[in-house]
Design a protein around this motif. Structure first.
Motif, short mmCIF file in Angstrom:
data_model
loop_
_atom_site.label_atom_id
_atom_site.label_comp_id
_atom_site.label_asym_id
_atom_site.label_seq_id
_atom_site.Cartn_x
_atom_site.Cartn_y
_atom_site.Cartn_z
N HIS A 1 0.23 4.13 -3.19
CA HIS A 1 0.84 5.37 -2.74
C HIS A 1 2.29 5.54 -3.16
N HIS B 1 -8.77 3.46 7.46
CA HIS B 1 -7.59 3.46 6.61
C HIS B 1 -6.56 4.50 7.01
N HIS C 1 -0.75 4.46 6.80
CA HIS C 1 -0.63 5.93 6.81
C HIS C 1 -0.16 6.47 8.16
N HIS D 1 -8.56 9.11 3.11
CA HIS D 1 -7.26 9.74 3.36
C HIS D 1 -7.44 11.18 3.82
N THR E 1 0.79 -1.22 0.00
CA THR E 1 0.00 0.00 0.00
C THR E 1 0.83 1.28 0.00
FE LIG Z 1 -4.14 4.84 1.39
#
Ligand SMILES: [Fe+2]
Length: 464
Positions: A457, A218, A170, A282, A126
């Motif tokens: 990403h 997420h 993240h 996000h 990811t």
């Molecule tokens: Fe993401």
């Protein structure tokens, strides 16, 4: 049995998503324009690239991670791509075929493979981040996977045995003190954990946060003094999934909540604020403003279609949004900030968790598939203006990551970097935009002598 595109069982294994089958090293790449002298480092783009034909229905979240890197050194550029060699992928290579069913096929589990490689394949597909001189490839259901700078898989990194559970893709690095703040969620209790690693990479704080139900979470947000969690009703149902049903379902009547916790706070002290049902995939950024907290993110009115693993197509367009949380009054004001949908939001990470004047958001022609973009918008919050760059009709872009100019002084002194693939030539360029003027022609295009499949990403790891 490797992937045969002609017989691909999924739309997510064809077209610009067709996996590549080799690992390459290409030096002295052709550069159209000129690479800026201040651009020295490594552009990394992670994404799914299954090595073997999938068992049953394939979802892009399932694919083996592959990192594509462009190294910019002394005004020249080289390209390298490598699979992330997870225990699951190694178990599949040994058997010469896919062994993991994926998110839409959880019921297909071979106990022998589970014993060898775990119940979930840690694809690490990811995102890629660097903290305390470790390069970590991330996938939110599992711990991080450490890579060398040359993209060799060094193994899972569990913070010297201190990390319990998974790590979000993240995490946030505080640009002032170097701390790494992150969380992990799970379909099983405890549903949410918040962690802090200090600048040396030592895990120094972990706390459980109670949630009524397990949810897919997420991303989150960090300010100078707070962490923010979005508890949206994208509910896990592992029992349904084991019976062949959907793993995640949207239950809007349960509402969405925004949790505010002090940095390094005890999870029991989190303060929840009720929001209209909505989903944030996000965030751009968040920051403290006296007794208020400002949060900026693209907002989906419902769970994005991509999370419905049995039918992963988008149905909702994410709109730029702001939330203003008044801690003294206990209220949240929220509003849409633009009418152009966008996702994969980024800022200058040197100001992450502090106020940023500029926000960068990717534009898509359609939200049927959520990470196929065609340009970027730059928002100037001080001037209340925006500037957009769109690529040619045959081109598709990825996430635009901000690379700061080491000699710069302004927040937007630097460049936006993105892979841009031309359907007409089936090749990919690393496009370098001047972040001060994103509408201008690119300052450079680095020609990658192959198509890089659309992925997730990107990041910029500058030389230091
Ligand atoms: Fe993401």
């Amino acid at each position: 049995m490797t992937i045969d595109a002609a017989a691909a069982p999924s739309p997510f294994l064809s077209g610009l998503l067709t996996p590549v089958t080799d690992e390459r090293d290409d030096r002295d790449l052709e550069v159209v324009g000129e690479l800026p002298a201040g651009l020295r480092g490594m552009f990394v783009r992670n994404g799914p690239n299954p090595q073997f034909a999938p068992i049953g229905r394939y979802h892009p979240f399932d694919g083996d991670g592959m990192v594509h890197a462009v190294y910019v050194e002394d005004g020249t550029a080289r390209y390298r791509n490598r699979w992330i060699e997870s225990k699951g992928l190694l178990a599949e290579r040994k058997r010469g075929a896919a062994q993991f069913g994926g998110l839409a096929e959880l019921s297909r589990i071979d106990p022998e493979v589970v014993a060898e490689a775990g119940i979930v394949k840690n694809t690490a597909n990811t995102h890629t981040v660097r903290h305390a001189d470790r390069i970590l490839a991330l996938m939110e259901a599992c711990p991080p996977t450490q890579l060398s700078r040359e993209l060799e898989t060094l193994g899972e990194w569990d913070f010297d045995g201190r990390l319990q559970g998974a790590m979000t893709a993240h995490p946030k690095v505080d640009p002032v003190n170097g701390e790494l703040h992150f969380f992990g969620y799970s379909p099983f209790p405890p549903y949410l954990r918040y962690h802090v690693a200090d600048a040396s990479g030592a895990l120094v704080h972990s706390t459980d946060i109670e949630l009524p139900d397990p949810v897919m979470m997420h991303d989150f947000a960090l300010t100078e003094h707070h962490v923010l969690f979005l508890d949206a009703p994208a509910l896990f149902d592992v029992h349904a999934a084991m019976a062949g049903g959907p793993l995640v379902r949207w239950e809007p009547e349960q509402g969405t909540r925004l949790g505010v916790l002090a940095r390094r706070g005890d999870g029991a002290s989190i303060r929840w604020f009720e929001l209209d049902p909505s989903y944030v995939v996000h965030v751009f950024n968040a920051w403290d403003d006296g007794e208020r907290i400002e949060l900026r993110a693209p907002r989906f009115a419902a769970m994005p279609g991509g999370f419905a693993f049995d039918n992963p197509t988008g149905r909702e367009a994410p709109m730029p949004w702001r939330w203003s949380i008044d801690l003294a009054a206990g209220t949240v004001h929220d509003e849409q900030t633009d009418d152009r949908a966008g996702e994969f939001p980024r800022v200058n990470d040197q100001l992450a968790s502090r106020r940023t004047r500029y926000l960068y958001n990717c534009q898509a022609r359609t939200w049927e598939f959520e990470f196929e973009f065609h340009g970027v918008v730059k928002y100037d919050l001080d001037a209340d203006t925006s500037q957009a760059r769109h690529y040619a009709p045959s081109e598709v872009s990825g996430e635009h990551v901000f690379a700061p100019d080491p000699d710069g002084t302004a927040e937007d002194d630097g460049w936006l970097l993105s892979f841009v693939t031309d359907r007409a030539t089936d090749t990919t360029d690393l496009v370098v935009l001047d972040a001060r003027d994103v509408a201008a022609e690119p300052v450079a295009r680095v020609r990658i002598p192959r198509r890089v499949p659309i992925g997730f990403h990107a990041n910029w790891l500058p030389d230091r």
